[in-house]
Write an enzyme that holds these catalytic residues in place. Structure first.
Site, PDB file in Angstrom:
ATOM      1  N   ALA A   7      11.364  -6.420 -43.189  1.00 19.38           N
ATOM      2  CA  ALA A   7      11.922  -6.182 -41.874  1.00 19.38           C
ATOM      3  C   ALA A   7      11.137  -7.246 -41.065  1.00 19.38           C
ATOM      4  CB  ALA A   7      11.607  -4.878 -41.353  1.00 19.38           C
ATOM      5  N   PHE A   8      10.299  -7.805 -41.284  1.00 14.99           N
ATOM      6  CA  PHE A   8       9.569  -8.741 -40.146  1.00 14.99           C
ATOM      7  C   PHE A   8      10.545 -10.107 -40.202  1.00 14.99           C
ATOM      8  CE2 PHE A   8       6.809 -12.277 -39.163  1.00 14.99           C
ATOM      9  CZ  PHE A   8       6.184 -11.838 -38.119  1.00 14.99           C
ATOM     10  N   GLU A   9      11.055 -10.317 -41.285  1.00 14.65           N
ATOM     11  CA  GLU A   9      12.048 -11.423 -41.445  1.00 14.65           C
ATOM     12  C   GLU A   9      13.525 -11.446 -40.848  1.00 14.65           C
ATOM     13  OE1 GLU A   9      10.107 -10.794 -44.188  1.00 14.65           O
ATOM     14  OE2 GLU A   9       8.659 -12.155 -43.464  1.00 14.65           O
ATOM     15  N   THR A  37       0.966   0.729 -45.206  1.00  9.72           N
ATOM     16  CA  THR A  37       0.187  -0.512 -44.818  1.00  9.72           C
ATOM     17  C   THR A  37      -0.366  -0.468 -43.190  1.00  9.72           C
ATOM     18  OG1 THR A  37       0.565  -2.797 -44.010  1.00  9.72           O
ATOM     19  CG2 THR A  37       2.353  -1.245 -43.833  1.00  9.72           C
ATOM     20  N   VAL A  54      10.521   0.714 -42.423  1.00  2.11           N
ATOM     21  CA  VAL A  54       9.000   0.391 -42.371  1.00  2.11           C
ATOM     22  C   VAL A  54       8.318   1.891 -42.473  1.00  2.11           C
ATOM     23  CG1 VAL A  54       7.116  -0.883 -41.128  1.00  2.11           C
ATOM     24  CG2 VAL A  54       9.676  -1.677 -41.025  1.00  2.11           C
ATOM     25  N   ILE A  55       7.354   2.071 -43.458  1.00  2.00           N
ATOM     26  CA  ILE A  55       6.718   3.244 -43.518  1.00  2.00           C
ATOM     27  C   ILE A  55       5.219   3.171 -43.212  1.00  2.00           C
ATOM     28  CG2 ILE A  55       6.070   5.079 -45.059  1.00  2.00           C
ATOM     29  CD1 ILE A  55       8.705   4.268 -46.795  1.00  2.00           C
ATOM     30  N   PHE A  76      12.618  -5.036 -48.933  1.00  2.00           N
ATOM     31  CA  PHE A  76      11.220  -4.132 -48.988  1.00  2.00           C
ATOM     32  C   PHE A  76      11.764  -2.712 -48.907  1.00  2.00           C
ATOM     33  CE2 PHE A  76       6.857  -2.774 -48.112  1.00  2.00           C
ATOM     34  CZ  PHE A  76       6.341  -3.868 -48.515  1.00  2.00           C
ATOM     35  N   HIS A  93      -0.337  -2.749 -41.407  1.00  2.00           N
ATOM     36  CA  HIS A  93       0.314  -3.770 -40.635  1.00  2.00           C
ATOM     37  C   HIS A  93       1.538  -3.230 -40.162  1.00  2.00           C
ATOM     38  CE1 HIS A  93       1.461  -6.227 -44.284  1.00  2.00           C
ATOM     39  NE2 HIS A  93       2.501  -6.159 -43.519  1.00  2.00           N
ATOM     40  N   ARG A 130      16.370   9.760 -43.421  1.00  2.00           N
ATOM     41  CA  ARG A 130      16.953   8.930 -42.389  1.00  2.00           C
ATOM     42  C   ARG A 130      18.224   8.187 -43.307  1.00  2.00           C
ATOM     43  NH1 ARG A 130      12.956  11.365 -40.529  1.00  2.00           N
ATOM     44  NH2 ARG A 130      12.503  11.590 -38.463  1.00  2.00           N
TER      45      ARG A 130
END
Ligand code: INI
Length: 171
Positions: free
Chosen positions: A60-62, A90, A85-86, A26, A92, A131
């Protein structure tokens, strides 16, 4: 910028060590930059290419699920987890970011294998690029340096002695 990881008796910290890198697809253009930063830091500290294993996951969840499997394999001295993760993208965001952080720490605590957090959580894509090798450094490089340092540190710290659990204390 993060400092350099100390090695054993002058040896580069990554020499003779095995590293697993778990990286999320992602936001892949940005996570590729994190991966480049991590690989450069590992090589710079003596890790051989053959001793670095890169595993891609969907998001990232996985990351924690796969990191846990790798940690339990006994094949790695340390794991480096990379993702982006942005918030803007989203609703979530909170779940993905929180579970990635919580899960990665859980892998480290449950297995004792140093597992470091190179997941960028950002308000915008521009902030994420900053970053990932931009003006705020490279979180992938920083996570690799942290892994290198922890590998050396863990080797020096005492392990729990046999028979010294609750029952072994004698009182
Ligand atoms: N995964 C990310 O790594 N970053 C994100 O910003 C993101 N957003 O925005 O949703 C994201 N979602 C996917 C998630 O990690 C899982 O792959 C998906 O929910 C399937 O389990």
């Amino acid at each position: 910028m993060a400092g350099r990881a100390p090695g054993r008796r002058g040896a580069p910290a990554g020499q003779g060590r095995r590293f697993g890198v778990v990286v999320a697809r992602f936001h892949e253009p940005i996570t590729v930059r994190l991966l480049e930063g991590a690989l450069a830091a590992l090589r710079d500290h003596g890790a051989a290419d053959a001793a670095i294993d890169v595993t891609w996951v969907p998001g990232a969840f996985e990351i924690p699920q796969v990191a846990l499997r790798l940690a339990r394999s006994g094949r790695f001295d340390a794991l480096i987890c990379l993702g982006v993760v942005i918030r803007g993208e989203t609703p979530h965001f909170e779940h993905v970011a929180r579970e990635a952080a919580r899960g990665i720490q859980e892998v480290a605590l449950a297995t004792g294998v140093p597992t470091t957090f190179g997941v960028v959580t950002a308000e915008s894509e521009a902030q994420a690029w900053d970053r990932a090798g931009g003006k705020v450094g490279n979180r992938g490089e920083e996570a690799a340096l942290a892994a290198l340092e922890l590998v050396g540190l863990m080797a020096r710290l005492p392990v729990r002695a046999k028979g010294r659990g609750r029952r072994g204390r004698g009182r």
